[in-house]
Design an enzyme around this catalytic site. Structure first.
Site, short mmCIF file in Angstrom:
data_model
loop_
_atom_site.label_atom_id
_atom_site.label_comp_id
_atom_site.label_asym_id
_atom_site.label_seq_id
_atom_site.Cartn_x
_atom_site.Cartn_y
_atom_site.Cartn_z
N SER A 60 -5.09 4.84 11.83
CA SER A 60 -6.11 5.27 11.93
C SER A 60 -6.05 6.78 12.48
O SER A 60 -5.87 7.40 11.78
CB SER A 60 -6.50 4.09 12.70
OG SER A 60 -8.06 4.35 12.93
N ASP A 204 -7.61 -0.41 7.60
CA ASP A 204 -6.35 -0.14 8.94
C ASP A 204 -5.10 -0.40 8.92
O ASP A 204 -5.23 -1.73 9.91
CB ASP A 204 -7.60 -0.60 10.22
CG ASP A 204 -8.53 1.13 11.26
OD1 ASP A 204 -6.34 1.06 11.71
OD2 ASP A 204 -8.83 1.73 11.55
#
Length: 739
Positions: A60, A204
């Site tokens: 991320s 993600d």
């Protein structure tokens, strides 16, 4: 830490092995949204200590910070970029106003709800944020390694983590397009749109592996430094934003992986970032300072490790500038993929990149935005296919916006009361490269606006437009600032125009409109004007719009200039007093041709992060105009809402009607709290500059103070105002996006 001591001790007892095998140092950066910017302080401490990193892994935000460090940026340069970027804009679900083409700015982001339709059905996406600005910024930063498709060939080998949205599997990204991999690694489910890489749709990586030290070990790291900005599962009272909640959901599955990841970490760095969330991009400076504080705390550890490794494994010191230096690139060909409804000639014309030309990342970014600003496209990404010797093929991937949108809004204004606003926008209506819309305000004071716009020209920077407008408003007539008559005013026009867009912020054009003006009085003891007039107006116009946002801009300018000739009047007008008709010439009415000029200028000068100076100028002139009410300028009102309106704090809408006016307004906009503003204003105007009124050159002054809130519904504003001439306090309310 004990593992580091054993490794170094073992190396000291075995000098021959020592010289041959330096234990690789791995650095892992966790995900955590805005909190991930604290990793930068750790990078700066590592740089200061002279510690050489051999492997980097990230998830991320950790993949963005780690990826930039891996390709050669120093911790200091990453900090400089982080402070310069507008993170709230990068993580917005709407394009910034700067990126929107001039012809689209007026209608952009002025509705409460926008529902896309495709083939007659509402279309839902995998997320609400496409992240065009973020993607283009990352592409600019990663330009030095645009031709490197194997991440092990970076200055520091790098891998990042994503999640296969179909299977929930961990996906380790170690090659391909770096920007796409970073973007996939941080695609928070249901917030950012998923990223397609190969046959997979990725989101993600924090969903399955938020702290990828295991990946660093698999790369060959013997000593692992892990920087973790995640606080684990958070109590309910700390879950404020959708991003916070979705990160929480992701950590459920990540929990078991984290137990293993924590155990193999030699230097574990936990950032105490209480009070900050994944969406705290308004606190970038303070998060960076927290990271730097933690870096200073860890500096002795990094310095000791660096000195020990350098003593046992003598080698050249780390290179200070690891970032490759690359010149502009020659684009041999441009390939466009993903077009379904739009015309490739239109796309290439707006793009303006010619095969054989040399281009920098900034020029490519501007070319992409020139296409993106038309709002035909939801996302435009690109990558380079290297052909050797500084030459590449530019490959552009396009995701189009749905052709149809239904948009809804609500508005209340002291002048026009409540309106429900409905808009239907259709692209490629009848012919390609066109946009049509109809907007209706359902109210006791109804309004309608329609426009058809067709792009023309080799560069598609010329437009042919057809428009229609209708408003039905109260029209009050004042004498010495006291209302003495009430009218109903109806106005309609149909126009045709040609427009030339000089760039995304500026345009000029010419046109002709047919106008219908109707005034109807309520019964009164005064002389009344009753009837309608039809006329033509040929005009030219110039427009500029560089403001940074729709609501409460902090920088930029807006200019609207229009001049023309009114001719071909066909009046059906009566003058009456106490029910008796009067000859029109008794009050000097003349329906000869006349000239008309209007100018509206709004300037915004930032004084500080929270403070903005507003300077506004308005002018309107009817030359050789021997009428009244029909095409007068109406002075008053806080918002620029109606035809012929000259906004003026201190007066209600239309308290002064005149054939000519020049006004100036000075305001100071201050953001008290997030999205909460206070705006004191002072203004002055002179009017009847070329009219028949006596005495000439009358003037008026006024003041106001507005409390405003920038909401999803639009501006929510209440104003207290006063005029030196009217001499009494007035209240004015404006709620929501106006028509």
């Amino acid at each position: 830490m004990w593992r580091i001591i054993l490794i170094l001790l073992f190396a000291g007892l075995h000098p021959y092995i020592t010289l041959a095998q330096r234990p690789g140092v791995g650095l892992t950066l966790s995900g955590g949204g805005a909190k991930g910017l604290a990793h930068i302080g750790i990078l700066q401490a590592i740089d200061s200590a002279g510690l050489k990193i051999d492997y980097i892994t990230g998830t991320s935000m950790g993949s963005i910070v780690g990826g930039l460090y891996a390709i050669g940026y120093s911790g200091d340069s990453i900090e400089a970029m982080a402070r310069k970027l507008n993170w709230n804009e990068l993580f917005s679900n709407q394009p910034v106003l700067d990126d929107i083409s001039y012809e689209e700015k007026a209608e952009y982001n002025r509705y409460m709800i926008e529902i896309p339709f495709e083939y007659g059905k509402p279309k839902l996406t995998s997320g609400v944020i496409s992240g065009e600005q973020l993607w283009l910024e990352l592409a600019r930063m990663c330009w030095p390694v645009r031709d490197v498709k194997d991440f092990s060939k970076f200055s520091i080998p790098f891998k990042c983590i994503a999640t296969d949205v179909a299977t929930g599997e961990i996906v380790t990204l170690d090659g391909g397009e770096l920007v796409s991999c970073m973007r996939a690694s941080m695609a928070i489910p249901s917030v950012f749109t998923a990223v397609k890489i190969g046959s997979r749709k990725l989101v993600d990586g924090g969903v399955v592996r938020n702290f990828p030290t295991i990946t660093a070990r698999d790369m060959g790291a013997k000593i692992i430094i892990g920087s973790n900005v995640s606080g684990g599962l958070r109590p309910a009272e700390e879950l404020v934003t959708p991003i916070d909640i979705l990160y929480q959901l992701g950590f459920y599955k990540d929990a078991q992986d984290f137990v293993k990841a924590r155990k193999i970490t030699d230097v574990y760095i936990h950032h105490e970032l209480k009070g900050y969330g994944a969406a705290s991009f308004g606190s970038v400076d303070s998060i960076l300072e927290e990271g730097k504080r933690k870096g200073r705390e860890l500096y002795p550890v990094f310095k000791h490790l660096a000195d020990s490794l350098n003593a046992l494994y003598p080698e050249a010191p780390p290179v200070a500038d690891r970032l490759p230096q690359v010149p502009d690139i020659e684009i041999v060909d441009v390939k466009v993929k993903g077009l379904l409804h739009s015309d490739e000639k239109f796309f290439r014309g707006r793009l303006g990149l010619q095969p054989g030309g040399c281009y920098s990342p900034d020029k490519i970014r501007e070319a992409i935005l020139n296409v993106y600003g038309t709002r035909f496209y939801k996302q435009i990404t690109y990558h380079m296919n290297p052909l050797g010797y500084g030459r590449s093929e530019l490959e552009i991937d396009v995701e189009e916006t749905p052709l149809t949108y239904v948009k809804l809004g609500l508005h209340y204004n002291t002048f026009t009361n409540v309106s429900a606003i409905v808009n239907i926008t259709q692209r490629n209506f009848i012919v390609p490269n066109s946009r049509a819309f109809v907007t209706v305000a359902i109210s006791e004071n109804p309004r309608l606006r329609a426009e058809y716009f067709k792009y023309l020209g080799r560069k598609r920077n010329v437009g042919f437009g057809l428009g229609a407008y209708y408003e039905n408003d109260p029209l009050n007539y004042y004498d010495n600032f006291k209302k003495i008559q009430e009218y109903r005013s109806k106005y309609a026009n149909v126009d045709v125009h040609m427009q030339f867009m000089l760039n995304r912020v500026m345009a000029l054009g010419v046109g002709t409109r047919w106008e219908y003006i109707r005034v109807k009085p309520k019964l009164s003891p005064y002389v009344e004007l009753d009837g309608n007039n039809k006329q033509y107006q040929s005009f030219f116009y110039y427009g500029l719009n560089t403001v940074d946002r729709k609501l409460y801009p902090t920088r930029g300018a807006q200019i609207q200039l229009e001049g023309g000739v009114v001719y071909g009047q066909n009046p059906d007008i009566r003058l009456r007093e106490m029910g008796e008709d009067l000859p029109l010439d008794s009050l000097g009415y003349n329906f000869n041709d006349y000239q008309r000029l209007t100018l509206k200028m709004n300037y915004y000068f930032p004084l500080s992060r929270k403070s903005t100076l507003n300077l506004n100028g308005y002018a309107g002139f009817n030359f050789n105009y021997d009428l009244e009410l029909l095409n007068d300028f109406m002075i008053g009102g806080v918002t620029d809402f109606s035809r012929n309106q000259i906004p003026f704090a201190g007066l209600y809408d239309g308290e002064i009607n005149t054939s000519s006016v020049a006004a100036i307004q000075l305001g100071w906009q201050y953001e008290l709290l997030r999205n909460v503003f206070v705006i004191p204003r002072a203004n002055a105007a002179v009017y009847d500059l070329n009219g028949k009124a006596s005495p000439k050159y009358q003037y008026v002054t006024g003041y106001g103070i507005t409390a405003g809130f920038a909401s999803r519904l639009g501006p929510m504003e209440a104003t207290i105002m006063y005029s030196d001439q009217a001499r009494y306090l007035k209240g004015y309310v404006n709620l929501g996006f106006h028509f």
